[in-house]
Design a protein around this motif. Structure first.
Motif, PDB file in Angstrom:
ATOM      1  N   LEU A   1      -0.694 -15.165   0.848  1.00 59.50           N
ATOM      2  CA  LEU A   1      -0.144 -13.499   0.057  1.00 59.50           C
ATOM      3  C   LEU A   1      -1.455 -13.345  -0.088  1.00 59.50           C
ATOM      4  CD1 LEU A   1       2.907 -15.491  -2.755  1.00 59.50           C
ATOM      5  CD2 LEU A   1       2.821 -13.854  -0.861  1.00 59.50           C
ATOM      6  N   PHE A   2      -2.376 -14.042  -0.516  1.00 57.28           N
ATOM      7  CA  PHE A   2      -3.683 -12.977  -0.347  1.00 57.28           C
ATOM      8  C   PHE A   2      -4.311 -12.874   0.256  1.00 57.28           C
ATOM      9  CE2 PHE A   2      -8.271 -14.199  -1.184  1.00 57.28           C
ATOM     10  CZ  PHE A   2      -8.549 -12.509  -1.364  1.00 57.28           C
ATOM     11  N   GLY A   3      -4.039 -13.272   1.321  1.00 59.00           N
ATOM     12  CA  GLY A   3      -4.239 -12.593   2.679  1.00 59.00           C
ATOM     13  C   GLY A   3      -3.435 -11.238   2.938  1.00 59.00           C
ATOM     14  N   MET A   4      -1.986 -11.752   2.634  1.00 60.01           N
ATOM     15  CA  MET A   4      -1.408 -10.059   3.191  1.00 60.01           C
ATOM     16  C   MET A   4      -1.657  -9.220   1.892  1.00 60.01           C
ATOM     17  SD  MET A   4       2.682 -12.450   3.319  1.00 60.01           S
ATOM     18  CE  MET A   4       2.915 -10.321   3.921  1.00 60.01           C
ATOM     19  N   ALA A   5      -1.546  -8.559   0.410  1.00 61.61           N
ATOM     20  CA  ALA A   5      -2.738  -8.245   0.001  1.00 61.61           C
ATOM     21  C   ALA A   5      -3.551  -7.467   0.115  1.00 61.61           C
ATOM     22  CB  ALA A   5      -2.149  -9.347  -1.539  1.00 61.61           C
ATOM     23  N   LEU A   6      -4.740  -8.474   0.870  1.00 61.40           N
ATOM     24  CA  LEU A   6      -5.928  -7.840   1.761  1.00 61.40           C
ATOM     25  C   LEU A   6      -5.168  -7.146   2.558  1.00 61.40           C
ATOM     26  CD1 LEU A   6      -8.145 -11.033   1.685  1.00 61.40           C
ATOM     27  CD2 LEU A   6      -8.400  -8.524  -0.179  1.00 61.40           C
ATOM     28  N   GLY A   7      -4.395  -6.580   3.307  1.00 60.64           N
ATOM     29  CA  GLY A   7      -4.273  -6.176   4.352  1.00 60.64           C
ATOM     30  C   GLY A   7      -3.532  -5.228   3.948  1.00 60.64           C
ATOM     31  N   CYS A   8      -3.059  -4.708   2.722  1.00 62.50           N
ATOM     32  CA  CYS A   8      -2.883  -3.654   1.964  1.00 62.50           C
ATOM     33  C   CYS A   8      -3.290  -2.798   1.581  1.00 62.50           C
ATOM     34  CB  CYS A   8      -1.557  -3.434   0.565  1.00 62.50           C
ATOM     35  SG  CYS A   8      -0.251  -5.207   0.891  1.00 62.50           S
ATOM     36  N   ILE A   9      -4.828  -2.838   1.940  1.00 59.67           N
ATOM     37  CA  ILE A   9      -6.010  -2.187   1.448  1.00 59.67           C
ATOM     38  C   ILE A   9      -5.685  -0.711   2.403  1.00 59.67           C
ATOM     39  CG2 ILE A   9      -8.267  -1.772   1.484  1.00 59.67           C
ATOM     40  CD1 ILE A   9      -8.016  -4.696  -0.270  1.00 59.67           C
ATOM     41  N   GLY A  10      -6.318   0.102   1.858  1.00 65.93           N
ATOM     42  CA  GLY A  10      -6.369   1.184   3.137  1.00 65.93           C
ATOM     43  C   GLY A  10      -5.328   2.271   2.796  1.00 65.93           C
ATOM     44  N   ILE A  11      -5.513   3.134   3.910  1.00 66.95           N
ATOM     45  CA  ILE A  11      -4.026   4.097   4.192  1.00 66.95           C
ATOM     46  C   ILE A  11      -2.674   3.316   4.509  1.00 66.95           C
ATOM     47  CG2 ILE A  11      -3.960   6.373   5.371  1.00 66.95           C
ATOM     48  CD1 ILE A  11      -5.943   6.918   3.530  1.00 66.95           C
ATOM     49  N   ASP A  12      -1.498   3.901   4.133  1.00 66.90           N
ATOM     50  CA  ASP A  12      -0.343   3.351   4.389  1.00 66.90           C
ATOM     51  C   ASP A  12       0.368   4.344   5.441  1.00 66.90           C
ATOM     52  OD1 ASP A  12       2.125   2.892   4.420  1.00 66.90           O
ATOM     53  OD2 ASP A  12       2.905   3.451   2.726  1.00 66.90           O
ATOM     54  N   THR A  13       0.639   3.825   6.549  1.00 68.61           N
ATOM     55  CA  THR A  13       0.498   3.836   7.836  1.00 68.61           C
ATOM     56  C   THR A  13       1.561   4.321   8.214  1.00 68.61           C
ATOM     57  OG1 THR A  13       1.986   1.851   8.643  1.00 68.61           O
ATOM     58  CG2 THR A  13      -0.709   2.139   9.341  1.00 68.61           C
TER      59      THR A  13
ATOM     60  N   SER B   1       3.094   5.639   5.219  1.00 71.88           N
ATOM     61  CA  SER B   1       3.998   7.706   3.352  1.00 71.88           C
ATOM     62  C   SER B   1       2.241   7.974   4.233  1.00 71.88           C
ATOM     63  CB  SER B   1       3.605   6.641   2.724  1.00 71.88           C
ATOM     64  OG  SER B   1       2.949   6.199   1.920  1.00 71.88           O
ATOM     65  N   GLY B   2       1.582   7.611   4.458  1.00 70.32           N
ATOM     66  CA  GLY B   2       0.112   8.203   5.102  1.00 70.32           C
ATOM     67  C   GLY B   2      -1.282   8.418   2.992  1.00 70.32           C
ATOM     68  N   ILE B   3      -0.523   7.445   2.573  1.00 71.37           N
ATOM     69  CA  ILE B   3      -1.181   7.055   1.056  1.00 71.37           C
ATOM     70  C   ILE B   3      -2.283   6.145   0.514  1.00 71.37           C
ATOM     71  CG2 ILE B   3      -0.296   6.638  -1.631  1.00 71.37           C
ATOM     72  CD1 ILE B   3       2.453   8.168  -0.499  1.00 71.37           C
ATOM     73  N   GLU B   4      -2.724   6.826  -0.294  1.00 68.17           N
ATOM     74  CA  GLU B   4      -3.971   5.791   0.035  1.00 68.17           C
ATOM     75  C   GLU B   4      -4.214   4.312  -0.807  1.00 68.17           C
ATOM     76  OE1 GLU B   4      -8.205   6.044  -1.817  1.00 68.17           O
ATOM     77  OE2 GLU B   4      -8.080   7.390  -0.116  1.00 68.17           O
ATOM     78  N   ARG B   5      -4.544   3.542  -0.532  1.00 73.58           N
ATOM     79  CA  ARG B   5      -3.471   1.890  -0.846  1.00 73.58           C
ATOM     80  C   ARG B   5      -4.392   0.765  -1.995  1.00 73.58           C
ATOM     81  NH1 ARG B   5       1.053  -0.399   2.069  1.00 73.58           N
ATOM     82  NH2 ARG B   5       0.040  -1.043   3.030  1.00 73.58           N
ATOM     83  N   PHE B   6      -5.093   1.225  -3.051  1.00 73.19           N
ATOM     84  CA  PHE B   6      -6.976   0.101  -3.435  1.00 73.19           C
ATOM     85  C   PHE B   6      -8.045   0.460  -2.288  1.00 73.19           C
ATOM     86  CE2 PHE B   6      -2.602  -1.991  -3.145  1.00 73.19           C
ATOM     87  CZ  PHE B   6      -1.879  -1.843  -4.480  1.00 73.19           C
ATOM     88  N   ALA B   7      -8.122   1.440  -2.445  1.00 77.03           N
ATOM     89  CA  ALA B   7      -9.187   2.175  -1.652  1.00 77.03           C
ATOM     90  C   ALA B   7     -10.393   2.111  -2.437  1.00 77.03           C
ATOM     91  CB  ALA B   7      -8.981   2.865  -0.369  1.00 77.03           C
TER      92      ALA B   7
END
Length: 504
Positions: A174-186, A188-194
């Motif tokens: 789950l920690f790894g999946m959370a790290l994978g959420c960092i960046g632009i949402d492919t 919606s195009g919304i910036e996440r945790f950057a």
């Protein structure tokens, strides 16, 4: 008979000194590139692409293909010897390969990796020759729901890779999946945790995190513990000869079925666009572990090395299927290969074998010879590498640290990635010290974004209803396999525990 005749004509086209030398050069360079942290098949082929501009189409493709599957061989070398996977798909190999090396059994690990890679490469080439076009049409049935089910199946296999503490493994996943959420949402195009960082907008790159968690953290541990730990960790005190790499009869009995299973899984998964060698190695390793039901996995299971290596090498043959038969590049590397074909005026697709048969059959024929070259290169090169490492213990740690820094920096030319590597090296050190498994974190980082984007794309296709995952046969079957895989072990343990208590 047509296939056999075409294959013979392909061999006739490449069996000349110049083409054979180019093929050998490509496979050798691929092995070296695959062993370097941060370098991989896509990087290697893109760097060497300009060298092919003056070549004939067959020679150019033969060289680039040699680099492609050569990197899969080379990635296992550093994964086993210094716990630094040259490619992300070699991270699975590092689990048991590095454990064997620390026990002083580097020859068995390297021998298993080399011969299982050869088995995977040769059989996948044969499958590409015989049933490539038919499999490509089947792969077209895969869409977002099927890719979500496939990645979920890979993540579910974390239950078999968590060691003695499944909760710790799931936390890491789950920690790894959370790290994978960092960046632009492919989607919606919304910036996440950057956090307004230009470097994080594009997300965390896999290679710096991978090198930091697996390799640099091991070096950090060596520096902290001192010389005795360095000698223990490197396990290179025993001489390794070519005879040692040939392995004993018992080892062959273990790796042969594992290699065959891994080859089938790797070829099929590789033929699916965007699936890739990493998912193939995860599925093959997890299936092999459940098949043998051994507790030795993660601590030096030679058949675990064979399953991972055969699958990631077989995936290269599978990846050629959609590119050649359908004109669909399923990975960055096959996109570069397709660019090379277009550069010579060759268009991939259903008519490719009819319009440019001599070139394509020459390339396929070269894959048989290239795998033989790679087998010889790895057998002859490994004892030399181990000799160098064994006689340079004092220099090994700083040299490998420098190699990690250069490899990670050269990937994108950003010092930020070096900082990411060091940061995750510190995290990896404390995780290992507290006996948290690292691999589930890596798998969560690699497979998590694919699972999320496929899930959301499937919901867009279905208008927001979950039924799309259960009304499509392939998706439904894979979800059922995932469910059984996830709950089989805990249910079995509970039943056995109850039966024992009742018997008493």
């Amino acid at each position: 008979m047509d296939i056999l005749a075409n294959l013979v004509s392909g061999f006739q086209a490449i069996l000349n000194p110049e083409t054979i030398f180019i093929l050998f050069l490509g496979t050798f360079l691929g092995t070296i590139i695959g062993a370097l942290p941060g370098m991989g098949a896509s990087t290697g082929t893109s760097i060497l692409l300009p060298l092919t501009f003056s070549m004939e189409p067959t020679e150019a493709m033969v060289m680039l293909m040699g680099v492609y599957y050569g990197t899969q061989y080379g990635g296992s070398l550093t994964a086993i010897l210094i716990n630094i996977p040259g490619t992300s798909s070699s991270a699975i190999t590092a689990m048991d390969g590095y454990a064997l090396m620390r026990k002083g059994e580097a020859a068995r690990a390297l021998g298993s990796a080399t011969f299982s890679s050869f088995i995977g490469g040769m059989i996948s080439t044969l499958l590409l020759t015989v049933c490539g076009v038919a499999l490509a049409r089947w792969a077209l049935a895969f869409s977002a729901p099927e890719y979500f089910a496939l990645t979920l199946m890979g993540l579910a296999l974390v239950s078999g890779l968590t060691g003695d503490s499944p909760p710790k493994g799931y936390i890491m996943m789950l920690f790894g999946m959370a790290l994978g959420c960092i960046g632009i949402d492919t989607v919606s195009g919304i910036e996440r945790f950057a956090f307004d960082s230009l470097y994080l907008v594009d997300g965390l790159k896999t290679v710096p995190v991978l090198v930091g968690l697996l390799g640099f953290s091991e070096l950090l541990s060596t520096v902290i513990k001192g010389k005795d730990a360095a000698e223990e960790n490197h396990g290179l005190t025993n001489k390794v000869s070519i005879r040692d790499m040939l392995m004993h009869k018992e080892d062959w009995k273990a790796i042969t079925p594992a290699s065959l299973r891994g080859t089938v899984i790797g070829f099929v998964v590789g033929a699916l666009p965007s699936a890739g060698a990493t998912i193939a190695s995860v599925l093959a390793y997890g299936y092999q572990k459940r098949k043998t039901k051994s507790d030795n996995y993660g601590n030096g299971a030679i058949d675990g090395v064979a399953a991972a290596e055969s699958s990631n090498n077989a995936s290269t043959g599978g990846a050629m299927v959609p590119m050649l038969a359908l004109g669909i590049p399923g990975s960055p590397t096959t996109a570069i290969l397709m660019t090379a074909l277009l550069m010579f005026g060759i268009r991939t697709g259903p008519q490719l074998f009819e319009s440019n048969g001599p070139v394509i059959w020459g390339v396929i024929s070269s894959m048989y010879i290239g795998n033989v070259f790679l087998l010889l290169i790895n057998i002859l090169m490994v004892p030399f590498l181990i000799l160098v490492l064994r006689h340079s213990q004092k220099l090994l740690t700083p040299l490998v640290m420098a190699l990690c820094v250069v490899g990670v920096y050269s990937l994108y030319g950003r010092i930020f990635d070096v900082g990411v590597m060091v940061f995750f090296a510190v995290i990896g050190y404390f995780l290992k010290k507290n006996k948290f498994p690292i691999l589930p974190l890596v798998l969560g980082l690699i497979l998590g974004p694919t699972a999320e984007s496929s899930f959301r794309q499937a919901l867009v296709l279905s208008g927001g209803t979950m039924t799309i995952f259960f009304t499509r046969p392939i998706s439904l079957v894979m979800l059922l396999v995932t469910f059984v895989s996830f709950f089989y072990s805990p249910i079995k343990k509970a039943v056995l525990k109850r039966s024992v208590s009742t018997g008493k």
